[in-house]
Enzyme design. Structure first.
Site, short mmCIF file in Angstrom:
data_model
loop_
_atom_site.label_atom_id
_atom_site.label_comp_id
_atom_site.label_asym_id
_atom_site.label_seq_id
_atom_site.Cartn_x
_atom_site.Cartn_y
_atom_site.Cartn_z
N SER A 265 0.84 -1.20 0.00
CA SER A 265 0.00 0.00 0.00
C SER A 265 0.87 1.24 0.00
O SER A 265 2.00 1.23 0.51
CB SER A 265 -0.90 0.03 1.24
N ASP A 266 0.35 2.32 -0.58
CA ASP A 266 0.97 3.60 -0.32
C ASP A 266 0.67 3.95 1.14
O ASP A 266 -0.26 3.43 1.74
CB ASP A 266 0.44 4.69 -1.27
N TRP A 267 1.47 4.82 1.71
CA TRP A 267 1.41 5.09 3.14
C TRP A 267 0.08 5.78 3.49
O TRP A 267 -0.15 6.92 3.11
CB TRP A 267 2.60 5.94 3.57
N GLY A 268 -0.79 5.05 4.18
CA GLY A 268 -2.11 5.58 4.49
C GLY A 268 -3.14 5.33 3.41
O GLY A 268 -4.21 5.91 3.43
N GLY A 269 -2.82 4.43 2.47
CA GLY A 269 -3.72 4.18 1.35
C GLY A 269 -4.74 3.09 1.59
O GLY A 269 -5.51 2.77 0.69
#
Length: 738
Positions: A265-269
């Site tokens: 995941s992208d960070w916080g995605g």
């Protein structure tokens, strides 16, 4: 009974993890076995709690291994242009190390502008060595999102507007990185073409555009580059966030393309546990940074793929098949990287890497305009050089978001010019304007203070005074990595130059006609003064050796050979996303321009660009012969080869990028006038001639039929067009597909 403590420890370890009776080594530790066998063996030994721990973060940039089994942690690093400084375990703040200053490589727009696949391999190998030395086993890059509009703040991290060019440039980068036992994590999958409302905006795009424009570079990364990891994007598609998107991850990435790697995941995605379980995500990072459990202890245990997932399994609401598949892929990543005992040790911050960055920077710089041969600077006839502009002294390795670096050093343009020119000519500097006066970013202090007490009028007056009696004026301006420019999290608000630079440039030309504009940016800008300024150079963000590279090109030590990787429109109305589609939209953004992105739209509208895709001048000249084909007809399973002679007709050695475009003369669906389907960069000595060949098959003639959900090559007539850019077309030859 036991002769030493070491024997006891080994036996205890074997007792805990089980022993392969034949080899006396646990199967998953035996690197003579297949990775698949080792993965299954390791998986069979893991508890539910250990499996859950492996699929989410334990810190800002790491995820747990299995200490009991000797399986190491996974450590990620930003970014695509250099290895990010160490940060604290739970914070973005720098950890304060003194040995984590990296080599900053040119931004990926500059790499793509070399049109040189060998340099892409060198780039990947070099940055992979830096990551390996720092004990990172996943590099969060490269980025291959398509340049849809010049206002996207993150365009500088990507490889331009054309899917074919991005596809061919990304594969050597990936292979270079992964040759070090470091996974390339290709990002951001997919349709991440804006920063405004990036965490929530839902992209509406037709399947044709998705498959023809926005997916090919990712497909090449998977099927040709064998990328070991892919990062999901923040935005939504079909109403689902892309980090757990059923259509993108399950149907396309794994189903159609056969991706075997890890989806990160992208960070916080990540936004939903159930979707994260079933829709293809493997590793969750950064949810705490988005405030999921802000400030609580053991925040990582509250991630969507942590305690909530375990609870669903224990209650019977979810099974373990999906969990085991995720862990298999994470284990495979470990066996390919930090459990491969044969991977090299890497190297960090070396002069060898700096020189690689310098070579890439020099080849990526694009000479856009050179009236009256104002460049290269003739030092034998030049006594005074006026250097004007904040970007001549501003560090560009910092800022811009996650790609910000703590570089071992950075040569600014002014430093590079002074070092190269020395006493051969007088160099006088004037700032001219104030852009961003910030002198410290994320713990990195600029070598030159940008604080300024003088007024705008005073700065302008000084610049005009300095320029008036100079032999040549080098205006080094453009964008920077501040908010609403080339910066993650922010899109640009306008095509024009910020900080009233256009006005200053117009005033400078009135007092001295010999002005060269050096545009430091990762994006196209408007140039209302283009007819008055004889010299224009696209200078990109060039990293550690930026100033030396620019100086080499400006004085002629290096012959410029870069070509544009995106179209410079005259106005935003000449860009399809703004003329036909939406940008940035609201909760939704509609890509109404479809497949007509960049030069495809300019061709369709017959709009003359400010500077064309593929454009770039040289200090020598090239003459093209007439393109020929080895046959006039080809069948569906056949190939056809095109040949063209190119001669250096100038007085010095230089490199040219020969471009092949294919035109479908009659199609059942609308198609672009032409599309890039081949390119080759050749070096020619003065007077030398070479023959360049391109061999294509039906894939170069195909389009995506959304009704059939398949690629189609329709029989009929085509043209192969050879060009030095998308508008500087040299010759063409007709052929047909039977």
């Amino acid at each position: 009974m036991f002769k030493n403590v070491k024997t006891v420890v080994v036996l205890l370890l074997w007792g805990a993890i089980g022993v392969n009776a034949q080899n006396k080594v646990p199967l998953y530790l035996d690197d003579k076995k297949t990775i698949s066998d080792r993965v299954e063996d390791a998986l069979s030994r893991m508890t539910l709690e250990e499996k859950i721990a492996m699929i989410h973060a334990q810190s800002k940039f790491s995820s747990p291994g299995v200490p009991r089994l000797g399986i190491p942690e996974n450590w990620m690093t930003d970014g695509p242009h250099g290895i990010r400084t160490e940060v604290l375990w739970d914070e973005w703040k720098q950890a304060g190390w003194t040995n984590d200053s990296c080599i900053a490589f040119p931004a990926l727009t500059a790499l793509a502008a070399t049109w040189n696949k060998e340099l892409s391999s060198l780039y990947g190998k070099s940055i992979g060595e830096e990551a390996r030395f720092r004990n990172k086993n996943v590099l969060l890059g490269p980025g291959v999102n398509i340049y849809r509009t010049p206002l996207n703040g993150r365009n500088f991290e990507y490889m331009g507007e054309d899917p074919f060019l991005a596809s061919k440039m990304v594969v050597p980068y990936i292979k270079g990185v992964q040759s070090n036992g470091v996974a390339a994590c290709v990002k951001h999958f997919a349709l991440n073409n804006q920063e405004t409302n990036r965490n929530a905006v839902n992209v509406i795009v037709e399947d044709r555009a998705l498959y023809e424009i926005y997916l090919p570079a990712f497909k090449a990364a998977v099927q040709e580059g064998d990328a070991w990891a892919i990062m999901g994007s923040y935005n939504k598609y079909k109403g689902q966030h892309c980090c757990h998107n059923e259509f993108l991850l399950n149907d396309i990435l794994r189903g159609e393309w056969g991706f075997k790697g890890v989806v990160i995941s992208d960070w916080g995605g990540v936004h939903d546990t159930k979707q994260a379980i079933y829709n293809g995500l493997d590793l969750e990072f950064g949810s705490w940074t988005n405030g999921l459990t802000w400030g609580t202890s053991n925040a990582y245990d509250s991630y969507y793929l942590a305690a909530p997932y375990a609870k669903m399994i224990k209650s019977g609401e979810a099974g373990t098949k999906e969990l085991d598949d995720k862990v298999r892929r994470v284990l495979r990543l470990s066996f390919l990287t930090n459990m491969d005992k044969n991977r090299p040790f890497g190297s960090f911050g070396t002069q060898e890497h700096a020189q690689a960055g310098l070579k890439i920077a020099e080849e990526g710089i694009v000479l856009l305009q050179n009236k009256n041969n104002i460049l290269p600077i003739n030092l034998s006839k030049t006594k005074k050089i006026a250097v004007i502009g904040e970007n001549a002294i501003k560090m560009m390795t910092v800022g811009g978001g996650s790609s910000s670096l703590k570089a071992r050093y950075e040569i600014t343009p002014l430093e590079g010019l002074k070092k190269r020119i020395g006493n051969q000519a007088q160099i006088v500097y004037a700032r001219g304007y104030v852009g961003d006066p910030t002198s410290e970013y994320n713990g990195v202090v600029a070598k030159v203070s940008l604080e300024e007490k003088r007024s705008a009028a005073e700065l302008s007056a000084e610049a005009l005074k300095v320029a008036k009696d100079a032999d040549i004026v080098l205006f080094i301006g453009g964008l920077n990595k501040s908010e609403y420019q080339d910066d993650e999290g922010f899109d640009r608000k306008e095509l024009g130059l910020p900080y009233h630079q256009d006005q200053l440039i117009s005033e400078l030309v009135k007092v001295n006609k010999n002005v060269v504009f050096v545009n430091i940016s990762g994006n196209a800008v408007a140039m209302p003064w283009v007819k008055e300024v004889p010299g224009i150079v696209q200078g990109w963000f060039l990293g550690t050796e930026a100033g030396n590279a620019l100086a080499a090109v400006l004085v002629g030590d290096a012959n410029p050979s870069g070509k544009l990787v995106f179209t410079f429109p005259v106005t935003l109305a000449d860009n399809g996303a703004h003329a036909l589609g939406e940008f940035p939209g609201g909760d939704e953004v509609n890509y109404k321009e479809g497949i007509f992105v960049g030069y495809r739209y300019a061709d369709k509208q017959k709009a003359k660009p400010l500077f064309s895709f593929g454009h770039g001048l040289s200090y020598t000249t090239f003459e093209y012969g007439k393109v020929t084909a080895d046959k006039k007809q080809m069948s569906a399973g056949d190939q056809i080869t095109f040949s063209v002679k190119v001669k250096n007709t100038g007085a010095r050695e230089g490199s040219e990028v020969v471009q092949l475009y294919i035109s479908d003369l009659k199609s059942s669906l609308p198609r672009p006038i032409k599309e890039l389907k081949g390119f080759e960069k050749i070096s020619l000595k003065a007077g030398e001639e070479k023959t360049v060949t391109f061999t294509v098959d039906k894939t170069a003639l195909s389009f995506f039929d959304d009704k059939k959900h398949d690629w189609v090559a329709e029989p009929g007539d085509f043209e192969a067009i050879i060009g030095a850019s998308s508008t500087d077309l040299k010759s063409k030859v007709s052929f047909s597909l039977q």
